[in-house]
Design a protein around this motif. Structure first.
Motif, PDB file in Angstrom:
ATOM      1  N   GLY A  88      -2.997  20.361   3.384  1.00  0.00           N
ATOM      2  CA  GLY A  88      -2.505  20.455   4.754  1.00  0.00           C
ATOM      3  C   GLY A  88      -1.012  20.227   4.827  1.00  0.00           C
ATOM      4  N   TYR A  89      -0.490  19.284   4.026  1.00  0.00           N
ATOM      5  CA  TYR A  89       0.952  19.040   3.986  1.00  0.00           C
ATOM      6  C   TYR A  89       1.690  20.303   3.509  1.00  0.00           C
ATOM      7  CZ  TYR A  89       0.028  13.998   4.344  1.00  0.00           C
ATOM      8  OH  TYR A  89      -0.365  12.748   4.752  1.00  0.00           O
ATOM      9  N   VAL A  90       1.124  20.936   2.462  1.00  0.00           N
ATOM     10  CA  VAL A  90       1.751  22.150   1.928  1.00  0.00           C
ATOM     11  C   VAL A  90       1.732  23.259   2.984  1.00  0.00           C
ATOM     12  CG1 VAL A  90       1.620  23.933   0.152  1.00  0.00           C
ATOM     13  CG2 VAL A  90       1.157  21.541  -0.452  1.00  0.00           C
ATOM     14  N   ALA A  91       0.616  23.376   3.687  1.00  0.00           N
ATOM     15  CA  ALA A  91       0.514  24.386   4.737  1.00  0.00           C
ATOM     16  C   ALA A  91       1.549  24.137   5.838  1.00  0.00           C
ATOM     17  CB  ALA A  91      -0.897  24.391   5.322  1.00  0.00           C
ATOM     18  N   ASP A  92       1.782  22.882   6.167  1.00  0.00           N
ATOM     19  CA  ASP A  92       2.790  22.551   7.182  1.00  0.00           C
ATOM     20  C   ASP A  92       4.188  22.983   6.725  1.00  0.00           C
ATOM     21  OD1 ASP A  92       0.870  21.461   8.823  1.00  0.00           O
ATOM     22  OD2 ASP A  92       1.234  19.389   8.185  1.00  0.00           O
ATOM     23  N   LEU A  93       4.457  22.805   5.435  1.00  0.00           N
ATOM     24  CA  LEU A  93       5.764  23.215   4.904  1.00  0.00           C
ATOM     25  C   LEU A  93       5.918  24.738   4.955  1.00  0.00           C
ATOM     26  CD1 LEU A  93       6.169  20.795   1.849  1.00  0.00           C
ATOM     27  CD2 LEU A  93       7.572  20.827   3.924  1.00  0.00           C
ATOM     28  N   LYS A  94       4.833  25.452   4.649  1.00  0.00           N
ATOM     29  CA  LYS A  94       4.885  26.914   4.733  1.00  0.00           C
ATOM     30  C   LYS A  94       5.211  27.359   6.157  1.00  0.00           C
ATOM     31  CE  LYS A  94       1.528  27.921   1.055  1.00  0.00           C
ATOM     32  NZ  LYS A  94       0.182  28.479   0.771  1.00  0.00           N
ATOM     33  N   SER A 110      -6.227  12.689  -0.001  1.00  0.00           N
ATOM     34  CA  SER A 110      -7.213  13.598  -0.573  1.00  0.00           C
ATOM     35  C   SER A 110      -6.564  14.956  -0.838  1.00  0.00           C
ATOM     36  CB  SER A 110      -8.385  13.772   0.397  1.00  0.00           C
ATOM     37  OG  SER A 110      -7.970  14.480   1.553  1.00  0.00           O
ATOM     38  N   PRO A 111      -7.127  15.754  -1.752  1.00  0.00           N
ATOM     39  CA  PRO A 111      -6.596  17.097  -1.991  1.00  0.00           C
ATOM     40  C   PRO A 111      -6.552  17.941  -0.722  1.00  0.00           C
ATOM     41  CG  PRO A 111      -8.069  16.482  -3.768  1.00  0.00           C
ATOM     42  CD  PRO A 111      -8.185  15.410  -2.728  1.00  0.00           C
ATOM     43  N   ARG A 112      -7.522  17.768   0.153  1.00  0.00           N
ATOM     44  CA  ARG A 112      -7.520  18.547   1.399  1.00  0.00           C
ATOM     45  C   ARG A 112      -6.325  18.160   2.277  1.00  0.00           C
ATOM     46  NH1 ARG A 112     -12.682  18.914   5.394  1.00  0.00           N
ATOM     47  NH2 ARG A 112     -13.293  20.427   3.808  1.00  0.00           N
ATOM     48  N   THR A 113      -6.053  16.860   2.380  1.00  0.00           N
ATOM     49  CA  THR A 113      -4.902  16.421   3.180  1.00  0.00           C
ATOM     50  C   THR A 113      -3.601  16.920   2.566  1.00  0.00           C
ATOM     51  OG1 THR A 113      -6.080  14.442   3.907  1.00  0.00           O
ATOM     52  CG2 THR A 113      -3.683  14.400   4.079  1.00  0.00           C
ATOM     53  N   TYR A 114      -3.528  16.862   1.239  1.00  0.00           N
ATOM     54  CA  TYR A 114      -2.322  17.338   0.565  1.00  0.00           C
ATOM     55  C   TYR A 114      -2.126  18.833   0.818  1.00  0.00           C
ATOM     56  CZ  TYR A 114       0.978  18.379  -3.208  1.00  0.00           C
ATOM     57  OH  TYR A 114       2.068  18.795  -3.921  1.00  0.00           O
ATOM     58  N   TYR A 166       0.844  -1.186   0.000  1.00  0.00           N
ATOM     59  CA  TYR A 166       0.000   0.000   0.000  1.00  0.00           C
ATOM     60  C   TYR A 166       0.882   1.240   0.000  1.00  0.00           C
ATOM     61  CZ  TYR A 166      -4.136  -2.717   1.426  1.00  0.00           C
ATOM     62  OH  TYR A 166      -5.174  -3.597   1.492  1.00  0.00           O
ATOM     63  N   GLN A 167       0.241   2.385  -0.174  1.00  0.00           N
ATOM     64  CA  GLN A 167       0.923   3.648   0.068  1.00  0.00           C
ATOM     65  C   GLN A 167       0.854   3.967   1.560  1.00  0.00           C
ATOM     66  OE1 GLN A 167      -1.305   5.558  -3.419  1.00  0.00           O
ATOM     67  NE2 GLN A 167       0.500   6.869  -3.233  1.00  0.00           N
ATOM     68  N   HIS A 168       1.752   4.842   2.024  1.00  0.00           N
ATOM     69  CA  HIS A 168       1.772   5.205   3.441  1.00  0.00           C
ATOM     70  C   HIS A 168       0.413   5.710   3.922  1.00  0.00           C
ATOM     71  CE1 HIS A 168       5.910   4.386   3.819  1.00  0.00           C
ATOM     72  NE2 HIS A 168       6.408   5.544   3.430  1.00  0.00           N
ATOM     73  N   ALA A 169      -0.328   6.379   3.028  1.00  0.00           N
ATOM     74  CA  ALA A 169      -1.611   6.956   3.426  1.00  0.00           C
ATOM     75  C   ALA A 169      -2.596   5.909   3.916  1.00  0.00           C
ATOM     76  CB  ALA A 169      -2.218   7.730   2.252  1.00  0.00           C
ATOM     77  N   ALA A 170      -2.396   4.646   3.519  1.00  0.00           N
ATOM     78  CA  ALA A 170      -3.315   3.585   3.940  1.00  0.00           C
ATOM     79  C   ALA A 170      -3.305   3.386   5.444  1.00  0.00           C
ATOM     80  CB  ALA A 170      -2.944   2.279   3.242  1.00  0.00           C
TER      81      ALA A 170
END
Length: 336
Positions: free
Chosen positions: A299-305, A293-297, A175-179
């Motif tokens: 969130g990842y970008v926001a964390d990097l910011k 999901s796009p929303r989770t992604y 699986y991918q990690h997201a699983a």
């Protein structure tokens, strides 16, 4: 008169009221015009006679009702016996067809040569169920999270896979990690690993792949989610197995809950997000690559910011470039 669905309907709608009339009145005359050959209730009355619910009196001039409890077993028991015989016979036929299906699936020519396309979600599911039920040695499966709903991990899939494991079939699933965040996926993984399967997760995106006994593979068709390609060519199957093994070696066990492992997985997802941003991938494409999901992604970008103390993606890209961040570092990420 043979008893079937039509007769039962006639019995319930017309024969029962006539029987009730006979019981209430204490009988019915054999000369009653309604029950004679040309009478409107002749067929209904004949049904009562055939079933045994009415019998002619000693003088032959009167028909009297019979206790239904005394008749029921004579009617129902034979029907039950016929049903049991039909069920047993259907099981024998199913086994006979299963044997032929086993031969058919093992013959490359039967599915149109080394490559064949099958269409329809139910058709694909039935084919896969049959394929797994015939597995003798090994199952390799790669299941990306993207567009794979948790409803697909139903009890039937778990039962099918556990049955294969109990037959001694080795099973490895990727699986991918997201699983790891899906409750249904974790439940499924717990069940199959307890039965002997191995499950790992990976940061990279990959297409769905199922390989049975290293002789036949199933991959998505190019026409969409409701098509699949069946591959029987040994060289092509071998190539797909090699790809699976390369991913497997890089993947991390799903069964462990160690804090250090989860920290490494988070770092890999962070690195993948950075690569998606530096490559200029749109959010839907980046989300697909990570299996989220796009929303989770987002969130990842926001964390990097927040991590790099910037407000826009342009500033984020600039800051990462200035620090030499590529998302492919093997060491721990540098601090701010």
């Amino acid at each position: 008169m043979p008893l079937g669905q039509h007769e039962r309907g006639l019995f319930e709608e017309q024969a029962a009221p006539l029987y009730e009339e006979i019981v209430t009145s204490g009988g019915i005359s054999a000369a009653d015009k309604r029950i004679t050959r040309s009478g409107e209730l002749h067929q209904v009355f004949e049904l009562l006679v055939d079933v045994g619910l009415v019998t002619k009196g000693e003088d032959g001039t009167q028909w009297r009702a019979v206790d239904p409890a005394a008749v029921q077993a004579q009617v129902v028991a034979p029907l039950g016996q016929q049903g049991a015989e039909l069920i047993a016979e259907s099981a024998h036929w199913a086994q006979a067809f299963s044997t032929l299906s086993h031969v058919w699936r093992r013959s490359p020519s039967a599915v149109g040569g080394p490559l064949a396309t099958i269409r329809g979600v139910s058709t694909i599911g039935n084919f896969l169920d049959s394929l797994v039920s015939d597995a003798e040695e090994e199952l390799l499966t790669a299941q990306p999270q993207y567009r794979r709903g948790v409803k697909q991990l139903d009890a039937g899939v778990g039962t099918r896979d556990i049955a294969a494991l109990k037959r001694g079939v080795k099973m490895r699933t990727l699986y991918q990690h997201a699983a790891r965040r899906g409750a249904d996926t974790r439940k499924y993984v717990a069940a199959v690993t307890a039965a002997g399967a191995e499950v790992r997760t990976l940061d990279e995106f990959f297409n769905r792949l199922i390989v049975v006994d290293r002789r036949v593979a199933l991959i998505p068709g190019h026409e969409g989610l409701d098509t699949a390609m069946v591959i029987n060519d040994r060289s092509m199957v071998g190539y797909l197995v090699d790809m699976f093994e390369r991913h497997w070696e890089r993947a991390r066990p799903f069964t462990s809950s160690e804090t250090s492992l989860m920290r490494d997985i988070a770092a890999e997802q962070r690195a993948m997000t950075i690569r998606m941003l530096l490559e200029g991938r749109a959010d839907p494409a980046g989300a697909k690559r990570l299996g989220v999901s796009p929303r989770t992604y987002a969130g990842y970008v926001a964390d990097l910011k927040n991590e790099f103390e910037v407000e826009t993606r342009f500033q984020l890209g600039y800051e990462m470039g200035k620090r030499g961040i590529s998302g492919r570092e093997t060491e721990e990420p540098a601090g701010k």
